[in-house]
Structures are given as C-alpha cells and as structure tokens.
Design a protein around this motif. Structure first.
Motif, PDB file in Angstrom:
ATOM      1  N   MET A  72      -2.919  72.126   8.097  1.00 49.80           N
ATOM      2  CA  MET A  72      -4.124  71.744   8.463  1.00 49.80           C
ATOM      3  C   MET A  72      -5.407  72.185   8.217  1.00 49.80           C
ATOM      4  O   MET A  72      -6.274  71.645   7.804  1.00 49.80           O
ATOM      5  N   ALA A  73      -5.350  73.556   7.894  1.00 53.92           N
ATOM      6  CA  ALA A  73      -6.583  74.105   7.292  1.00 53.92           C
ATOM      7  C   ALA A  73      -7.061  73.684   6.164  1.00 53.92           C
ATOM      8  O   ALA A  73      -8.193  73.337   5.573  1.00 53.92           O
ATOM      9  N   ALA A  79     -11.520  77.228   6.931  1.00 53.46           N
ATOM     10  CA  ALA A  79     -11.148  78.758   6.619  1.00 53.46           C
ATOM     11  C   ALA A  79      -9.697  79.383   6.998  1.00 53.46           C
ATOM     12  O   ALA A  79      -9.195  79.811   6.674  1.00 53.46           O
ATOM     13  N   ALA A  80      -9.575  78.735   8.578  1.00 55.34           N
ATOM     14  CA  ALA A  80      -8.468  79.138   9.242  1.00 55.34           C
ATOM     15  C   ALA A  80      -7.887  78.077  10.328  1.00 55.34           C
ATOM     16  O   ALA A  80      -8.799  77.463  10.654  1.00 55.34           O
ATOM     17  N   GLU A 225     -11.583  76.532  12.084  1.00 54.96           N
ATOM     18  CA  GLU A 225     -12.839  77.122  11.889  1.00 54.96           C
ATOM     19  C   GLU A 225     -13.261  77.051  10.519  1.00 54.96           C
ATOM     20  O   GLU A 225     -12.586  77.087   9.543  1.00 54.96           O
ATOM     21  N   SER A 226     -14.745  76.693  10.464  1.00 54.40           N
ATOM     22  CA  SER A 226     -15.166  76.591   9.105  1.00 54.40           C
ATOM     23  C   SER A 226     -15.354  78.019   8.209  1.00 54.40           C
ATOM     24  O   SER A 226     -15.156  78.094   7.204  1.00 54.40           O
ATOM     25  N   GLY A 227     -15.322  78.939   9.061  1.00 57.87           N
ATOM     26  CA  GLY A 227     -15.670  80.302   8.438  1.00 57.87           C
ATOM     27  C   GLY A 227     -16.935  80.625   7.974  1.00 57.87           C
ATOM     28  O   GLY A 227     -17.358  81.655   7.338  1.00 57.87           O
TER      29      GLY A 227
END
Ligand SMILES: Cc1ncc(COP(=O)(O)O)c(C=O)c1O
Length: 442
Positions: A72-73, A79-80, A225-227
C-alpha cells in the motif's frame, strides 16, 4: 521494487513481496503465528533496541500484514504504512496521534456517519474538539477556521454517501500555511482513482474493508504517511517526548520518535504507542485476503466506475421515480470540474439519488430489489443499495444530516461488477413494485 519505478498495475500485484524470502511461494503466505523465536539473546536485544528489523509479536507486526503495508505504501507513494483491524481504528489512531493531550481537528461536513458520530460522542471526552468546517468548499475562507490549537484538517476525498469532491491541493496548501497536516480518508477512491499524497496530503487513511479489498469478506484499515510533514514545528510536542524504550543503546540516551524514526515518525508512533497498547491488530488471514483483493484493484474499480456512470445516467432519465442524482461526472454535478481535475480514471463507484415518493413507497422499493443487495457496505464486487439516512448515517440527528447534506430520501448505490443491464432491470422492476404501496393505500 521502488527503485525500478514499475507502473501502478505491476506494483499492485508485486510490490512489497519477494518470493525468495518466503520459500519461493508465489502467493504471500499467511503467517498464522502469535510470536517469533528470538534465535539468540543477542538477536532479541537488537530487536528491542530497534537495531535490527524483525518480527517480535503479531500485535505490532506480522510478515503477511507487512506485505500489505509495504504494497500500500508503494501504491500511494507513501513513506510508510500501518495496517489495522478496521477503518475506524485507522481514523481514531490517526486523530489521537495528532491531538493527543488536547486540541482541535477541523473536519469536512461530508463524512461517513460513523466518523461523525464518533467525533461527537468520543473525542471531546479525550480533550479533542471537532470543528465542522463552514467553508470546506472555499479554501480562502477555510483559513480563518484554523485555531491556534487546531492539529489537522480531515476530509474524505470522495465522500460517503453523496460523492462530494473537494479541492484537495487547495485545502492542503491552507493546512501547510498554518503548520498543520491534511488527513484524507481515501476509502471510496482507493489509490487507483486518487493518490492524495501527490496532491499534498500528509496522512491517508483507509477502510480497507471497502474497495481496496473489494470482496466484502474482511474488516481492515490502513494509515499512510507522506514522510514530508514537519512534526517538529512546535504544534506536536508529544512527537518530541523522549522514551526509555527508544533509547540509543550505545549512549543510553532516551530518544523521541522524531529522533529514532525520522523517515516515518507518524506511523511508527502509532505502531508502538497506539497499536501496541490499544491493540486493534489486523490478523494475517485478513491481510492475505486484502492482498488478494488488491491484485485486481484497477480492474474492479474501472468496471465499478463504468457501472456507476451507466446507472447514474439511467437514473437521471427516470424522473418519474428519481428527484435528483449525485455522481460527480454528471454534466450538472457541481463537482464535475474537480472530477476532471483529480479523477482521470473515474470519480468512483458510488452514487446517490433522491427517491421521488413517500417513505412507504421508498421502503417498498428497497424491499423489492432482488439482485442488488440491500446492505451497508461499499466497494464490493456485488452492487449494493442502502437508504443511508436510516443506517450508515442513522446515528446522526436531523441537523447533523442536514450539515452532511444527507436528505431523508437519499438512496446510495455502490456499483459492483455485474452486467449493468441486469442492474438496471432490477432497479426498474423495484421502481414499479414501489407503486404497490399506492394500491394498498387505496
Ligand atoms: C469513508 C469511510 N471511512 C471509514 C469507514 C469505517 O471503516 P470500517 O468499517 O472498516 O471500520 C467507513 C465505513 O463505512 C467509510 O465509509
């Protein structure tokens, strides 16, 4: 896989999985285990010190669940990711992780009923106030609704049940100008139709129960999360709290999530604080089913979009039984230009219409559908129909339904994969059957 830049359809069947690491099994194995042998005392020490990546206990991580997270990332360009036991767990862990210790969340009024009801019943008891945006459609004015203690903006990319679309990029810009993240519930769209991070979102949440899995056989959720968000900007002091458990074993200094996991502090904090101690873990078998579902994500969503378009156009012509139809691609939809801007692969598989007739007729209609299932889920391979104001949004008081723009005669359809002619024939005979209520009234 990431560095090779494979296309979306390649990633959806392969990303996050290397068969050589799993006895060359072509299908990701179901690791039905509670815990994992430590091999040695030294290895156990490394695991607990986060010096090596490995499995410890299935509540906080499992190899099958890990494949789903990694896949999924990659699909969302995140990012995660972290997988959880339901979409509601994904939303609640996200908002708690954002506003822990008190704060406000500015939310779109166009939301799933369970989200809205939990916002009213639960969050204030944890010191988190939910503010309903008055200007979510007008980002310039939205800025004025952000308070000093607002911790995030929360929206649905395609809203349930009315398929409202929003200008995600403009809302993300407003959020970022004010040092807060944009959280997008992307359940209805799935990454095949929209990847919110590409449009500025910082956190993406899913109920994987719906279109991601697509077969109506699991309950699951995900947070990505985008990171890119700066959690050290002063609004999120809890991210800088130092913990003994995150200590640097060479110096014995306690560290924060920002120090120990700078690339993915948001989801890692959720994993080791919220998932670890609130415990809404996703089981490996359900993760496996989600992975199997993901393999056909594009094919299913394309067909669902096609069926939704056909049904929406047909309903629009049935003015004898239909007052209005909401589907973003319709020529008279207020969301048509946003659909063109953000949804080149189609604006989703759900649509809503206003039933023309009284309550009894509406109930006759719903009782009369034969092929289509009368059912609260969405995104299933089967077409589903529901009177949202009475069930998926039944918790909401009349004023809340008005705010969410869910009128009493709204009927939602989640288009499945059947032959559209059969779906239309079913709706047609159910409309006719609704006339029977009038005969009985006479
Ligand atoms: C948009 C949206 N988000 C979240 C949820 C909650 O997901 P779950 O049922 O997996 O907890 C739903 C459920 O209908 C939903 O429609």
């Amino acid at each position: 896989m990431a560095e090779k830049q494979y296309g979306f359809d390649t990633r959806k069947v392969r990303a996050g999985y290397n068969s050589a690491e799993h006895n060359y099994a072509i299908s990701p194995p179901i690791y039905q285990t509670t815990a994992y042998d430590f091999k040695s005392v030294e290895y156990a020490k490394q695991l607990f010190a986060f010096e090596t990546v490995g499995n410890l206990y299935t509540r906080v991580g499992n190899p099958t669940v890990g494949v789903l997270e990694a896949r999924m990332a990659e699909l969302d360009g995140a990012a995660a990711a972290i997988a959880l036991g339901s979409g509601m767990a994904a939303i609640s862990y996200t908002l708690l992780n954002l506003a822990e210790g008190g704060g406000r969340i500015l939310v779109s009024p166009y939301l799933y009923g369970g989200s809205a009801d939990s916002f009213k019943k639960l969050y204030p008891k944890f010191g988190i106030q939910i503010d309903y945006a008055k200007h979510i459609d007008d980002p310039a004015k939205l800025e004025g609704e952000i308070a000093p203690d607002t911790k995030a903006i929360f929206i649905e990319s395609i809203s349930n049940p009315s398929a409202v679309l929003l200008d995600i990029r403009a809302i993300a810009d407003v959020a970022h100008r004010n040092g807060i993240p944009l959280v997008v519930d992307n359940t209805v769209a799935t990454p095949y139709l929209l990847r919110p991070i590409e449009h500025g979102a910082d956190i993406v949440v899913y109920s994987a129960t719906k279109g991601l899995n697509g077969h109506g056989n699991i309950i699951a959720g995900l947070i990505l999360e985008s990171g890119k968000f700066d959690w050290a900007n002063g609004r999120y002091p809890h991210f800088a709290e130092k913990y003994y458990t995150l200590r640097d074993h060479s110096t014995d200094e306690h560290r924060s999530y920002l120090e120990a996991f700078p690339d993915a502090p948001f989801t890692t904090r959720i994993r080791f604080n919220y998932l670890n101690y609130f415990g809404a873990a996703l089981g490996p078998f359900d993760a496996y089913l989600a992975l199997v579902g993901l393999e056909t994500l594009s094919e299913r969503l394309s067909k669902q979009v096609e069926n939704a378009r056909i049904i929406a156009e047909w309903l629009r012509r049935r003015t004898d039984y239909v007052e209005w139809v909401r589907y973003p691609e319709l020529s008279d939809s207020p969301y048509r230009s946003l659909a063109e801007q953000y949804f080149p692969n189609g604006a989703g598989g759900i649509l809503a219409f206003g039933f023309r007739g009284d309550e009894v007729q509406r109930e006759y209609f719903l009782d009369a559908v034969e092929l289509i299932n009368y059912h609260v889920n969405i995104g299933d391979a089967r077409t589903l129909i529901v009177d949202s104001p009475n069930n998926t949004h039944g918790e909401l008081e009349p004023y809340e339904k008005e705010r969410a723009d869910v009128p009493p005669n709204l009927i939602r359809i989640s288009a499945g994969l059947e032959d559209p002619n059969d779906l239309i024939a079913d709706l047609d005979q159910a409309f006719l059957a609704s006339e029977r209520s009038k005969l009985i009234a006479i």
